[in-house]
Motif scaffolding. Structure first.
Motif, mmCIF file in Angstrom:
data_model
loop_
_atom_site.group_PDB
_atom_site.id
_atom_site.type_symbol
_atom_site.label_atom_id
_atom_site.label_comp_id
_atom_site.label_asym_id
_atom_site.label_seq_id
_atom_site.Cartn_x
_atom_site.Cartn_y
_atom_site.Cartn_z
ATOM 1 N N GLY A 135 15.816 -31.069 43.734
ATOM 2 C CA GLY A 135 16.552 -29.871 44.102
ATOM 3 C C GLY A 135 15.750 -28.614 43.870
ATOM 4 N N SER A 136 16.231 -27.771 42.971
ATOM 5 C CA SER A 136 15.629 -26.453 42.789
ATOM 6 C C SER A 136 14.219 -26.553 42.221
ATOM 7 C CB SER A 136 16.507 -25.595 41.871
ATOM 8 O OG SER A 136 16.636 -26.194 40.596
ATOM 9 N N LEU A 137 13.435 -25.524 42.495
ATOM 10 C CA LEU A 137 12.026 -25.495 42.141
ATOM 11 C C LEU A 137 11.705 -24.216 41.392
ATOM 12 C CD1 LEU A 137 8.958 -26.333 42.531
ATOM 13 C CD2 LEU A 137 9.076 -25.082 44.689
ATOM 14 N N LEU A 138 11.005 -24.354 40.261
ATOM 15 C CA LEU A 138 10.422 -23.218 39.558
ATOM 16 C C LEU A 138 8.924 -23.258 39.773
ATOM 17 C CD1 LEU A 138 12.092 -22.916 36.024
ATOM 18 C CD2 LEU A 138 12.291 -21.330 37.939
ATOM 19 N N ASN A 139 8.326 -22.133 40.106
ATOM 20 C CA ASN A 139 6.902 -22.075 40.370
ATOM 21 C C ASN A 139 6.275 -20.990 39.505
ATOM 22 O OD1 ASN A 139 4.311 -22.033 41.340
ATOM 23 N ND2 ASN A 139 4.835 -21.282 43.373
ATOM 24 N N PHE A 140 5.414 -21.403 38.574
ATOM 25 C CA PHE A 140 4.634 -20.460 37.788
ATOM 26 C C PHE A 140 3.242 -20.410 38.414
ATOM 27 C CE2 PHE A 140 7.926 -21.841 34.916
ATOM 28 C CZ PHE A 140 8.290 -20.667 34.263
ATOM 29 N N SER A 141 2.912 -19.313 39.038
ATOM 30 C CA SER A 141 1.654 -19.202 39.759
ATOM 31 C C SER A 141 0.764 -18.155 39.100
ATOM 32 C CB SER A 141 1.892 -18.827 41.226
ATOM 33 O OG SER A 141 2.571 -17.602 41.322
ATOM 34 N N GLY A 142 -0.494 -18.142 39.523
ATOM 35 C CA GLY A 142 -1.418 -17.127 39.056
ATOM 36 C C GLY A 142 -1.899 -17.321 37.634
ATOM 37 N N PRO A 144 16.265 -37.432 35.572
ATOM 38 C CA PRO A 144 14.878 -37.063 35.285
ATOM 39 C C PRO A 144 14.385 -35.970 36.233
ATOM 40 C CG PRO A 144 14.988 -39.235 36.325
ATOM 41 C CD PRO A 144 16.391 -38.821 36.049
ATOM 42 N N ASP A 145 13.758 -34.968 35.675
ATOM 43 C CA ASP A 145 13.153 -33.880 36.426
ATOM 44 C C ASP A 145 11.633 -34.062 36.403
ATOM 45 O OD1 ASP A 145 15.771 -32.642 36.620
ATOM 46 O OD2 ASP A 145 15.489 -32.048 34.534
ATOM 47 N N LEU A 146 10.934 -33.220 37.138
ATOM 48 C CA LEU A 146 9.497 -33.412 37.344
ATOM 49 C C LEU A 146 8.746 -32.117 37.083
ATOM 50 C CD1 LEU A 146 7.487 -35.643 38.488
ATOM 51 C CD2 LEU A 146 7.671 -34.410 40.658
ATOM 52 N N VAL A 147 7.600 -32.245 36.430
ATOM 53 C CA VAL A 147 6.659 -31.128 36.332
ATOM 54 C C VAL A 147 5.365 -31.569 36.986
ATOM 55 C CG1 VAL A 147 5.927 -31.815 33.999
ATOM 56 C CG2 VAL A 147 5.466 -29.510 34.814
ATOM 57 N N ALA A 148 4.788 -30.674 37.795
ATOM 58 C CA ALA A 148 3.521 -30.936 38.477
ATOM 59 C C ALA A 148 2.644 -29.702 38.328
ATOM 60 C CB ALA A 148 3.753 -31.247 39.961
ATOM 61 N N ALA A 149 1.349 -29.934 38.222
ATOM 62 C CA ALA A 149 0.398 -28.829 38.154
ATOM 63 C C ALA A 149 -0.800 -29.172 39.026
ATOM 64 C CB ALA A 149 -0.046 -28.575 36.713
ATOM 65 N N ASN A 150 -1.517 -28.134 39.439
ATOM 66 C CA ASN A 150 -2.616 -28.392 40.373
ATOM 67 C C ASN A 150 -3.776 -27.431 40.149
ATOM 68 O OD1 ASN A 150 -1.904 -25.953 41.556
ATOM 69 N ND2 ASN A 150 -0.971 -26.867 43.358
ATOM 70 N N TRP A 151 -4.755 -27.529 41.054
ATOM 71 C CA TRP A 151 -5.973 -26.727 40.945
ATOM 72 C C TRP A 151 -5.830 -25.378 41.642
ATOM 73 C CZ3 TRP A 151 -6.621 -32.083 42.219
ATOM 74 C CH2 TRP A 151 -7.106 -32.838 41.156
ATOM 75 N N ALA A 152 -4.622 -25.045 42.061
ATOM 76 C CA ALA A 152 -4.380 -23.738 42.682
ATOM 77 C C ALA A 152 -3.712 -22.783 41.701
ATOM 78 C CB ALA A 152 -3.519 -23.891 43.930
ATOM 79 N N TYR A 153 -3.884 -23.053 40.385
ATOM 80 C CA TYR A 153 -3.374 -22.173 39.336
ATOM 81 C C TYR A 153 -1.852 -22.156 39.307
ATOM 82 C CZ TYR A 153 -8.164 -20.645 40.172
ATOM 83 O OH TYR A 153 -9.522 -20.638 40.384
ATOM 84 N N ASN A 154 -1.231 -23.278 39.684
ATOM 85 C CA ASN A 154 0.226 -23.358 39.737
ATOM 86 C C ASN A 154 0.750 -24.456 38.827
ATOM 87 O OD1 ASN A 154 0.470 -21.370 41.788
ATOM 88 N ND2 ASN A 154 -0.013 -22.898 43.344
ATOM 89 N N VAL A 155 1.932 -24.196 38.265
ATOM 90 C CA VAL A 155 2.716 -25.219 37.578
ATOM 91 C C VAL A 155 4.112 -25.186 38.172
ATOM 92 C CG1 VAL A 155 3.714 -25.955 35.381
ATOM 93 C CG2 VAL A 155 1.375 -25.069 35.441
ATOM 94 N N PHE A 156 4.618 -26.363 38.580
ATOM 95 C CA PHE A 156 5.925 -26.470 39.214
ATOM 96 C C PHE A 156 6.852 -27.299 38.340
ATOM 97 C CE2 PHE A 156 2.622 -26.549 42.470
ATOM 98 C CZ PHE A 156 2.997 -25.505 43.309
ATOM 99 N N MET A 157 8.117 -26.918 38.257
ATOM 100 C CA MET A 157 9.172 -27.738 37.687
ATOM 101 C C MET A 157 10.221 -27.965 38.773
ATOM 102 S SD MET A 157 7.818 -25.697 35.202
ATOM 103 C CE MET A 157 7.275 -25.731 33.493
ATOM 104 N N LEU A 158 10.624 -29.213 38.983
ATOM 105 C CA LEU A 158 11.620 -29.551 39.995
ATOM 106 C C LEU A 158 12.761 -30.306 39.338
ATOM 107 C CD1 LEU A 158 8.543 -30.346 41.382
ATOM 108 C CD2 LEU A 158 10.025 -30.376 43.378
ATOM 109 N N THR A 159 13.991 -29.933 39.685
ATOM 110 C CA THR A 159 15.159 -30.644 39.177
ATOM 111 C C THR A 159 15.381 -31.916 39.985
ATOM 112 O OG1 THR A 159 16.594 -29.322 40.612
ATOM 113 C CG2 THR A 159 16.306 -28.583 38.345
#
Length: 436
Positions: free
Chosen positions: A328-335, A305-320
């Motif tokens: 492990g690895s992290l994808l960060n969609f910011s802005g 299972p992997d994880l997606v998290a989002a927050n009030w700093a205009y970011n969405v993260f995906m973590l393996t």
């Protein structure tokens, strides 16, 4: 021929596509096939005006414009869930209304249209809700965090579009913010896990299997330097088997805590059948505004299972997920244009990959974002038209027999490098297929 297995793939998503969302300050979001066309749809609820909006999925990763909002119980809609509450086979919606103190039921007609809302009292200052079968009768029930009562309210579904009167259970601390259901102690009964935002702890209410719950067991969250920070609190939860030991684990996200995630993995008490939560693992997401929402799915096809998290700093993260409780690895969609409130996961384009939709916590204009998974998409079918006439038919059988035993591309229908009986099978399987 379609590839049926693909080992671990790199985590990969397309940049987000923005859609009009209808709901301003969309505090709740859920995915289900509300119109029964086989495609995943979305629904959101607005904390600003209390309305619920429905967005029909087209099955290719795109969505139609939101429906006119369904007014549920005035402003303050906080959380949204889906389930078949009247046993007609169509998904319905439940909404927690913070200021009305009610769980609101919208019965779905199976065509994307919902019947007028019906409210069921559930306490004061309601927050997140969860849908699960809490008493083992095969009918969906609802548990909702009642912050004004420092309790969890349980509404047992009757299967006919109504609920038994709500029953409140002490949450074990102040300001319960989120609640999720899982069998934590392995007794085949659903338990409740609660995030206590003021208590800086998790509470586990073990279920008795009949829709009632035992007194809460508290698990303090890790505290930097021994003192709970005044600007941080447990806010959102997700449950999955993060370390693949066949037991559910809990991931908790914090507000305003340098973007940290805290994960409790499952442990057992050897002298009893009761379950416990072990000390947490802390992971930083390198974001100043914590986690507003969490969701779990296997995004890269490795079975973890992997994880997606989002927050009030205009970011969405995906973590393996590494399969051992760590990431492990992290994808960060910011802005992103607005800060984020709720993430849901589903296969929005029917390609076998799990995609992500995230609702916006802004209102200028209301919108949501869709991230299409490109990590583990199966390759397109190999068309066994070896003759090149655009259709799979007797001409291809003739071509296979002509080049039998060779490596000619004009007989190799299944792409294995040799012309053999396997190519005959491929042609018969794809018989009548048209190929470009």
């Amino acid at each position: 021929m379609v590839s049926s297995a693909y080992a671990q793939c790199p985590l990969s998503f397309d940049p987000p596509v923005t859609y009009p969302g209808g709901a301003s300050y969309a505090s709740g979001m859920v995915s289900a096939d509300f119109n029964r066309d086989g495609n995943a749809d979305l629904a959101t609820c607005s904390h600003l005006d209390g309305r619920v909006y429905y967005m029909r999925g087209n099955g290719n990763g795109t969505f139609q414009s939101p429906s006119a909002g369904f007014l549920v119980a005035g402003h303050g809609s906080t959380s949204l869930g889906a389930g078949d509450f009247n046993s007609d086979g169509n998904p319905d919606l439940v909404v927690s209304s913070q200021f009305a103190g009610a769980v609101v039921l919208l019965i779905g007609n199976g065509n994307g249209i919902f019947q007028p809302p019906v409210s069921f009292g559930a306490g004061s200052n309601l927050a997140e809700l969860t849908v699960a079968d809490l008493n083992g009768d095969g009918k969906p029930d609802v548990a909702v965090a009642a912050k004004g009562n420092n309790a969890v309210s349980v509404l047992l579904g009757l299967g006919n579009g109504s609920f038994a009167p709500s029953v409140q259970y002490p949450a074990g601390g102040s300001l319960p913010e989120a609640v999720v259901a899982a069998d934590i102690n392995g007794d085949s009964h659903q338990d409740l896990v609660v995030a206590l935002s003021a208590g800086f702890a998790l509470a586990v209410l073990h279920g008795n299997g009949n829709g009632t719950f035992q007194n809460p067991v508290l698990y303090p969250c890790s505290v930097p330097n021994g003192t709970p920070p005044t600007d941080s609190s447990p806010y959102c939860l997700a449950i999955s088997d993060m370390n693949r030991d066949s037991r559910p684990d809990v991931v908790v996200g914090f507000t305003w805590r340098s973007g940290q995630l805290e994960m409790f993995w499952y442990g057992t008490v050897l002298s009893t059948a009761a379950g416990t939560l072990s000390p947490p693992i802390l992971r930083s997401l390198l974001s100043p505004l914590g986690a507003a929402t969490l969701a779990v799915a296997d995004f890269n096809g490795d079975g973890n299972p992997d994880l997606v998290a989002a927050n009030w700093a205009y970011n969405v993260f995906m973590l393996t997920g590494n399969g051992d409780g760590t990431f492990g690895s992290l994808l960060n969609f910011s802005g992103l244009p607005n800060n984020q409130y709720k993430a849901v996961v589903a296969d929005f384009n029917n390609d076998g990959g799990i995609d992500v939709a995230v609702s916006s916590n802004g209102d200028s204009p209301p919108q949501f974002y869709v991230f299409m998974n490109t990590a583990c998409v199966p390759p397109p079918p190999l068309c066994p038209d070896v003759s090149g006439d655009g259709v799979v038919n007797f001409v291809d059988i003739t071509s296979i027999l002509t080049y039998w035993g060779t490596t000619s591309q004009f007989g190799d229908a299944n792409g294995d490098g040799v012309v053999s009986f396997a190519d005959i099978t491929a042609v018969l399987t794809g018989w009548g297929m048209t190929c470009n």
